[in-house]
Write an enzyme that holds these catalytic residues in place. Structure first.
Site, short mmCIF file in Angstrom:
data_model
loop_
_atom_site.label_atom_id
_atom_site.label_comp_id
_atom_site.label_asym_id
_atom_site.label_seq_id
_atom_site.Cartn_x
_atom_site.Cartn_y
_atom_site.Cartn_z
N CYS A 51 47.14 37.96 46.04
CA CYS A 51 47.65 38.39 44.73
C CYS A 51 47.69 39.91 44.66
CB CYS A 51 46.76 37.89 43.60
SG CYS A 51 46.65 36.11 43.48
N CYS A 89 41.67 37.47 44.32
CA CYS A 89 42.63 36.83 45.23
C CYS A 89 43.35 37.92 46.03
CB CYS A 89 43.59 35.97 44.40
SG CYS A 89 45.16 35.63 45.18
#
Lengths: 306, 106
Positions: B34, B31
């Site tokens: 993230c 991600c």
């Protein structure tokens, strides 16, 4: 100290501008953005159409490599956000999220675009609770579920196709009766047994108390209303230019894109250049953004030489 | 102090039974957003770790916890006080915006 050049933004346009400007010894400072560094390609998967990559390249890898190439020639990379800009006058002032101020004679704007929202009241309320703008981030959480993607362009089709890796079924909702996406991607989606097309359909409401449970839909031809159960909705209906810091000081068109002079990257302010998705209504590709970033660096170099 | 890793095995002890507020960062390797906020959370942990403990939960490795807390979007940051979720922040945000959202805890 007054620098020659500050570059604001870090997608293909910003990094390409940085590569050219640093090779031209303009010692640019580049604000990459604290959470947006690398730009839109950071949340894509495989890029198949960037020339030179015969077997495709992952979006984040391509951006990491462009960044390294900019750093190699001496670009000073700052992973922070610009929060204020004063672009009028001969010396431009840029303030970042940590409170630092940089002054420069020229600025290249390459802040790109942000995801467009449908504009429904429940969209923000259920954001992160089933409503998502990032299939690569969130698709994993919809394993074996029935989810919807709204949109008809390349990003909608790419997301729908990607999401079939997880979801049991992906319904692609589009308000017209054909896709805008490139033919190769559209065909891939249309031939995917896990993707169902819902043509001529608009999302009029997102249902669910704590999390998404379904959508209220409207047929754009007959006007007929219906409801259907979904546990997730991925929104891929396009982008809006990230020009909010520029309002009131630089000429924007009525959709918020920065206006440039003819085929150049010159804005109405002397010493300020704009490139990438921030100026582009039409093409919006990694390669066209990179090309316009190159133009901006060359335009800035010419300006600084005078 | 630096952030630490939390798993299903020590979630009760580290998060739910903590005497100080705990922020759990639900994240995954693949991600991008993230990864973008990872260094920001390290910074916040180094600056405010004595008031707000910051731990990271990998949603790939610990999907049972992610499912239990209804994660459908990452990065997702949950703040736990006395075992209850009192604040949820979804999506990557710049450091000043995160600090503002967390000001009640730091």
């Amino acid at each position: 100290m007054i620098r020659d050049l500050v570059i604001v933004g870090s997608g293909p346009a910003g990094y390409t501008a940085a590569i050219y400007a640093s090779r031209a010894q303009l010692n640019p400072v580049q604000y990459e953005g604290s959470v947006t560094a690398g730009g839109a390609l950071m949340t894509t998967t495989e890029v198949e159409n960037f020339p030179g990559f015969v077997d495709g390249v992952m979006g984040p890898v391509l951006m990491e490599d462009m960044r390294k190439q900019a750093a190699r020639f001496g670009t000073e990379l700052i992973t922070d956000d610009v929060v204020e800009m004063d672009l009028k006058g001969d010396v431009k002032t840029i303030k970042d999220g940590s409170g630092n101020v940089v002054q420069a004679r020229a600025v290249i704007l390459a802040t790109g675009s942000a995801y467009k929202h449908i504009g429904l009241a429940n969209e923000d309320r259920l954001s992160g609770r089933g409503v998502s703008w990032c299939a690569t981030c969130d698709g994993f959480f919809f394993r074996d579920q029935t989810i919807a993607v709204v949109g008809g362009g390349d990003s909608a089709v790419e997301e729908a196709t990607f999401l079939t890796k997880f979801a049991s079924k992906v319904v692609l909702i589009h308000r017209r009766d054909s896709l805008r996406a490139s033919k190769i991607m559209a065909d891939r989606a249309l031939n995917n047994p896990k993707i169902e097309m819902l043509w001529n359909t608009e999302v009029v409401d997102i249902l669910g108390a704590e999390k998404v449970s379904g959508l209220a839909l409207k047929n754009t031809v007959t006007g007929e209303l219906s409801e259907r159960d979904f546990t997730g909705l991925f929104v891929a209906i396009g982008h809006i230019p990230r020009s909010e810091l520029l309002i009131g000081q630089i000429d924007l068109d009525n959709e918020g894109y920065v206006k440039v002079d003819g085929r150049s990257t010159r804005t109405n302010l002397s010493g300020v250049f704009a490139c990438g998705d921030l100026v582009d209504h039409t093409y919006r590709q990694a390669i066209t953004a990179a090309g316009s970033g190159c133009q901006a660096a060359l335009d800035a170099e010419k300006f600084l030489a005078h | 102090m630096a952030t630490s890793k939390v798993t299903a095995a020590n979630f009760d002890e580290v998060v739910l039974k903590s005497s100080t507020p705990v922020l759990v960062d639900f994240w995954a390797e693949w991600c991008g957003p993230c990864r973008a906020i990872g260094p920001i959370l390290e910074d916040i942990s180094n600056e405010y770790g004595d008031k707000l403990k910051i731990v990271k939960l990998n949603t790939d490795e610990e999907s049972s916890i992610a499912i239990k807390y209804g994660v459908t979007s990452i990065p997702m940051l949950n703040v736990y006080v006395n075992g209850e979720v009192v604040k949820t922040i979804i999506g990557a945000k710049p450091k000043p915006a995160l600090l503002k959202e967390l000001e009640a805890f730091i």
